[in-house]
Design a protein around this motif. Structure first.
Motif, short mmCIF file in Angstrom:
data_model
loop_
_atom_site.label_atom_id
_atom_site.label_comp_id
_atom_site.label_asym_id
_atom_site.label_seq_id
_atom_site.Cartn_x
_atom_site.Cartn_y
_atom_site.Cartn_z
N LYS A 23 3.14 -22.41 -101.82
CA LYS A 23 2.22 -23.44 -101.33
C LYS A 23 0.97 -22.76 -100.79
N ILE A 24 -0.18 -23.26 -101.23
CA ILE A 24 -1.45 -22.73 -100.74
C ILE A 24 -1.81 -23.46 -99.46
N ILE A 25 -2.08 -22.68 -98.42
CA ILE A 25 -2.47 -23.25 -97.14
C ILE A 25 -3.87 -22.75 -96.82
N LEU A 26 -4.76 -23.66 -96.46
CA LEU A 26 -6.12 -23.31 -96.05
C LEU A 26 -6.30 -23.70 -94.59
N ILE A 27 -6.92 -22.81 -93.84
CA ILE A 27 -7.29 -23.12 -92.46
C ILE A 27 -8.79 -22.88 -92.37
N GLU A 28 -9.51 -23.95 -92.10
CA GLU A 28 -10.97 -23.90 -92.09
C GLU A 28 -11.52 -23.54 -90.72
N ASN A 29 -12.75 -23.05 -90.73
CA ASN A 29 -13.51 -22.75 -89.50
C ASN A 29 -12.85 -21.72 -88.61
N VAL A 30 -12.33 -20.67 -89.23
CA VAL A 30 -11.68 -19.59 -88.49
C VAL A 30 -12.74 -18.53 -88.14
N PRO A 31 -12.84 -18.14 -86.86
CA PRO A 31 -13.82 -17.11 -86.50
C PRO A 31 -13.40 -15.75 -87.04
N ALA A 32 -14.35 -15.05 -87.63
CA ALA A 32 -14.07 -13.73 -88.19
C ALA A 32 -15.33 -12.88 -88.13
N ARG A 33 -15.12 -11.59 -88.17
CA ARG A 33 -16.23 -10.65 -88.35
C ARG A 33 -16.19 -10.29 -89.83
N VAL A 34 -17.30 -10.48 -90.52
CA VAL A 34 -17.34 -10.30 -91.97
C VAL A 34 -18.30 -9.17 -92.32
N ASN A 35 -17.82 -8.22 -93.13
CA ASN A 35 -18.64 -7.13 -93.61
C ASN A 35 -19.63 -7.71 -94.63
N GLU A 36 -20.92 -7.58 -94.35
CA GLU A 36 -21.93 -8.17 -95.24
C GLU A 36 -21.95 -7.53 -96.61
N GLU A 37 -21.58 -6.25 -96.71
CA GLU A 37 -21.63 -5.56 -98.00
C GLU A 37 -20.42 -5.87 -98.88
N THR A 38 -19.24 -5.95 -98.27
CA THR A 38 -18.01 -6.08 -99.05
C THR A 38 -17.36 -7.46 -98.96
N GLY A 39 -17.72 -8.25 -97.95
CA GLY A 39 -17.10 -9.55 -97.75
C GLY A 39 -15.76 -9.47 -97.04
N GLU A 40 -15.31 -8.25 -96.71
CA GLU A 40 -14.03 -8.10 -96.02
C GLU A 40 -14.08 -8.81 -94.67
N GLN A 41 -12.97 -9.48 -94.33
CA GLN A 41 -12.90 -10.28 -93.11
C GLN A 41 -11.98 -9.61 -92.10
N PHE A 42 -12.42 -9.60 -90.84
CA PHE A 42 -11.64 -9.02 -89.75
C PHE A 42 -11.41 -10.10 -88.70
N PHE A 43 -10.16 -10.20 -88.24
CA PHE A 43 -9.78 -11.23 -87.28
C PHE A 43 -9.30 -10.57 -86.00
N SER A 44 -9.63 -11.17 -84.86
CA SER A 44 -9.16 -10.66 -83.58
C SER A 44 -7.66 -10.92 -83.47
N PRO A 45 -6.96 -10.15 -82.63
CA PRO A 45 -5.52 -10.39 -82.44
C PRO A 45 -5.22 -11.83 -81.99
N SER A 46 -6.04 -12.39 -81.11
CA SER A 46 -5.78 -13.75 -80.65
C SER A 46 -5.98 -14.77 -81.78
N THR A 47 -6.92 -14.50 -82.68
CA THR A 47 -7.11 -15.39 -83.83
C THR A 47 -5.92 -15.31 -84.77
N VAL A 48 -5.40 -14.11 -84.98
CA VAL A 48 -4.22 -13.94 -85.84
C VAL A 48 -3.03 -14.68 -85.25
N GLU A 49 -2.84 -14.57 -83.94
CA GLU A 49 -1.74 -15.30 -83.29
C GLU A 49 -1.89 -16.80 -83.48
N ARG A 50 -3.10 -17.30 -83.33
CA ARG A 50 -3.33 -18.75 -83.47
C ARG A 50 -3.12 -19.18 -84.92
N LEU A 51 -3.54 -18.37 -85.89
CA LEU A 51 -3.29 -18.68 -87.30
C LEU A 51 -1.80 -18.78 -87.57
N GLN A 52 -1.05 -17.80 -87.08
CA GLN A 52 0.40 -17.80 -87.28
C GLN A 52 1.04 -19.03 -86.63
#
Length: 77
Positions: A23-52
């Motif tokens: 099942k594909i799950i999407l969670i919108e409007n998640v705060p992240a730090r995004v590398n402008e060159e590669t598009g790689e996304q980084f999430f804070s530990p508290s954001t990861v906990e909330r996603l889980q």
């Protein structure tokens, strides 16, 4: 040889995508730090906990979308 490499990370709201047991799950409007060159996304530990927790709570989604699915192995070369 020293290479000067400087990542540029920008604070953005992104859509987090997860494939959970087919099942594909999407969670919108998640705060992240995004590398402008590669598009790689980084999430804070508290954001990861909330996603889980959001995924584990299994509450009613805000809305549903339809997504087309293609099988790469069946596509013509």
């Amino acid at each position: 040889m020293t290479t000067n490499w400087q990542e540029t990370l920008v604070e953005k709201q992104v859509t987090y995508t997860l494939n959970l047991n087919g099942k594909i799950i999407l969670i919108e409007n998640v705060p992240a730090r995004v590398n402008e060159e590669t598009g790689e996304q980084f999430f804070s530990p508290s954001t990861v906990e909330r996603l889980q927790q959001t995924i584990l709570d299994k509450k009613e989604p805000d809305h549903f979308i339809q997504v087309p699915v293609y099988d790469y192995s069946n596509s013509a070369a």
